[in-house]
Design a protein around this motif. Structure first.
Motif, short mmCIF file in Angstrom:
data_model
loop_
_atom_site.label_atom_id
_atom_site.label_comp_id
_atom_site.label_asym_id
_atom_site.label_seq_id
_atom_site.Cartn_x
_atom_site.Cartn_y
_atom_site.Cartn_z
N ALA A 1 -26.87 0.63 31.50
CA ALA A 1 -28.24 0.15 31.29
C ALA A 1 -28.29 -0.98 30.27
O ALA A 1 -29.12 -1.88 30.36
N SER A 2 -27.38 -0.95 29.29
CA SER A 2 -27.43 -1.97 28.25
C SER A 2 -27.11 -3.36 28.79
O SER A 2 -27.37 -4.36 28.13
N TYR A 3 -26.53 -3.43 29.98
CA TYR A 3 -26.23 -4.74 30.58
C TYR A 3 -27.24 -5.14 31.65
O TYR A 3 -27.12 -6.19 32.27
N THR B 1 -15.70 -1.69 27.84
CA THR B 1 -15.25 -0.70 28.83
C THR B 1 -15.61 0.71 28.38
O THR B 1 -15.87 0.96 27.20
N ILE B 2 -15.60 1.60 29.35
CA ILE B 2 -15.58 3.04 29.06
C ILE B 2 -14.41 3.60 29.86
O ILE B 2 -14.32 3.39 31.08
N ILE B 3 -13.50 4.25 29.15
CA ILE B 3 -12.31 4.77 29.80
C ILE B 3 -12.41 6.30 29.78
O ILE B 3 -12.77 6.88 28.76
N GLY C 1 -19.20 10.93 35.59
CA GLY C 1 -18.39 10.13 34.67
C GLY C 1 -18.59 10.58 33.24
O GLY C 1 -19.33 11.53 32.97
N PRO C 2 -17.94 9.89 32.30
CA PRO C 2 -18.03 10.29 30.89
C PRO C 2 -19.44 10.14 30.33
O PRO C 2 -20.23 9.32 30.83
N GLU C 3 -19.71 10.89 29.30
CA GLU C 3 -20.98 10.79 28.61
C GLU C 3 -21.16 9.37 28.07
O GLU C 3 -20.17 8.75 27.67
N GLY C 4 -22.37 8.90 28.10
CA GLY C 4 -22.63 7.57 27.55
C GLY C 4 -22.55 6.48 28.62
O GLY C 4 -22.93 5.33 28.38
N LEU C 5 -22.12 6.85 29.83
CA LEU C 5 -21.96 5.84 30.89
C LEU C 5 -23.31 5.21 31.28
O LEU C 5 -23.42 3.99 31.40
#
Ligand code: BG6
Length: 481
Positions: A471-473, A279-281, A462-466
């Motif tokens: 993309a990694s999935y 997740t990214i919260i 959204g947050p950085e890194g989203l």
């Protein structure tokens, strides 16, 4: 068909949900001539109000939206009356019962529907009081409830235990207003009425699926509510999970409530609980220009709030149809746009190598729930030319071209009035969806874990890194090759 002699009681008739959604939706049904002549509406709330005050609550939002229908509005108001429950307890319920009996004078049967547009804190007592004093002795009784159905698996079961002695499952309507949205409903025919899609709806042909519910508005005035809930409980455990279930369930034997709910519950049972590592919260801060407030600037939101106003999560359904493919689920407030959309990313074409000039895009089906409802399928085509053989992805486009699309609450109220539960959430589905989200919620709530949401600016995406996270999935196969 709506049964004769039906009365709808709206508990919490002076509240926001009633004013903004329920009365306008009921008026929508009036305008379409779908309400039987003897259908009546009784408003019930703690406020002392005259009949005229009550009617002005009903009239004002409708007048704003549909000024052309003044005559029908008057007809609608004639169906409505108000009972004040300001004394609380038994006395108020007896007053309500008297009104119901009055309205039923001289009739053999009376069907009573109770719409609980109420805060969860008073829900349990109210449903007990209704069962005891206002249940219809001569006809059907139904209770219509809205989320929150608890705040985790255990409390949802507790709520169910409070309902059990009083109402049978077929008397309980659990409303998820996303099930009343046209495009969500349309998933059934898209999937099961079109052989071309039915055949490719599986992990063999699909690489990953995204479902997002993003909103450009922040918590605006609902800070205290939202701080106790967060994006996961507010829209993901319910609205988003219901979309996911319709999108992934096996073909039901029929579109009856029994068959549909059983298939939805079954596929949700196959879903693994979402893990924090997937997740990214996030929580929103002020907008870049400083004009829009941070979540913590909202009234009644403490400075150390860890509330998730954003969540991106990856889920997996471990059955034969879906094993191995990631479901990218995302919801948040104060983002760059308001959009509810499903994106089905198909695997890249195995023939891609014969197209030497351009890399071929993978097909994507975009199902846009709102705004501008529609379904789009990107397909590769040659760009017309005498000299080159370039390809480009173009959209096959299925939009509704100005057709009037019914409001979700009109659809669901009509269902409840008719006693049709196909779009109501059944207890076992609810249980299954809490099982998916509860471990993550407990982890986030745990004081000791001290998980801090990542910051993002109001109005950003959204947050950085989203981007990297999503993309990694995606396109794992094509990247590997
Ligand atoms: C509600 C949530 O259930 O759904 C709100 O409590 C959210 O926070 C709303 O804004 C979204 O519904 P819609 O129909 O506007 O997409």
């Amino acid at each position: 068909e709506i049964q004769e002699n039906t009365i709808l009681v709206i508990l919490g008739a002076s509240g926001d949900l009633a004013k903004k959604k329920l009365f306008p939706a009921l008026f929508g049904l009036e305008r379409r001539c779908l309400l039987p002549t003897d259908f009546k509406i009784v408003g019930f709330a703690p406020d002392e109000m005259t009949h005229d005050n009550f009617l002005s609550i009903i009239r004002s939002p409708i007048n704003l939206e549909s000024p052309r229908f003044a005559e029908q509005l008057e007809q609608f108001c004639q169906r409505c009356s108000y009972v004040s429950g300001h004394e609380g307890g038994e006395k108020s319920f007896r007053a309500l019962r008297r009104r119901l009996e009055q309205l039923g004078t001289g009739k053999k049967e009376q069907n009573r529907l109770f719409y609980m547009a109420l805060p969860p804190s008073i829900f349990t007592g109210m449903q007990e009081g209704l069962r005891k004093h206002c249940y219809s002795e001569r006809g059907a009784s139904r209770i219509i409830i809205e989320k929150p159905f608890g705040h985790d698996l255990e409390s949802s079961r507790e709520l169910q235990r409070a309902l059990d002695p009083n109402w049978r499952e077929d008397e309980i309507f659990r409303v998820d207003h996303y099930l009343g949205k046209e495009v969500v409903n349309n998933l059934l025919v898209l999937r099961f009425g079109n052989e071309i899609f039915g055949a490719i709806w599986n992990a063999r042909h699909i690489d990953n699926i995204e479902i997002s519910i993003t909103e450009s508005g922040g918590a605006e005035g609902r800070g205290s509510y939202f701080n106790g809930v967060g994006a996961i409980r507010d829209v993901m455990q319910n609205h988003l999970t219901q979309i996911l279930a319709l999108l992934t369930m096996e073909r039901p034997r029929s579109f009856s409530a029994e068959d549909l709910c059983a298939e939805k519950a079954r596929v949700l049972d196959w879903m693994l609980p979402i893990e924090y590592v997937n997740t990214i919260i996030g929580q929103y801060e002020k907008s870049e220009d400083g004009e829009k407030p941070a979540f913590k600037d909202e009234e009644d939101v403490p400075n150390d709030s860890r509330c998730a106003t954003f969540c991106a999560a990856v889920g997996h359904i471990e059955n034969e149809r879906w094993a191995g493919i990631p479901f990218l689920l995302k919801a948040g407030k104060a983002l760059n746009e308001s959009l509810t959309e499903i994106k089905i990313h198909f695997k890249p074409s195995t023939n891609a190598a014969i197209f030497t000039t351009d890399p071929l895009a993978s097909n994507t089906m975009t199902i846009r729930v709102q705004p501008s409802e529609g379904v789009f399928l990107s397909i590769n085509t040659f760009v017309p030319s005498l000299t080159t053989q370039k390809t480009s992805a173009m959209d096959l486009d299925l939009t509704y071209h100005g057709r009037e699309i019914p409001e979700a609450y009109e659809v669901l109220l009509l269902d409840a009035l008719k006693g049709d539960k196909a779009r109501s959430v059944r207890g076992d589905e609810l249980d299954a969806s809490w099982k998916i989200w509860t471990p993550l919620l407990h982890f986030l709530d745990d004081e000791n874990a001290e998980v801090r949401p990542r910051e993002y600016a109001y109005g950003s995406n959204g947050p950085e890194g989203l981007g990297e996270f999503i993309a990694s999935y995606q396109n794992r196969k094509s990247k590997a090759s």
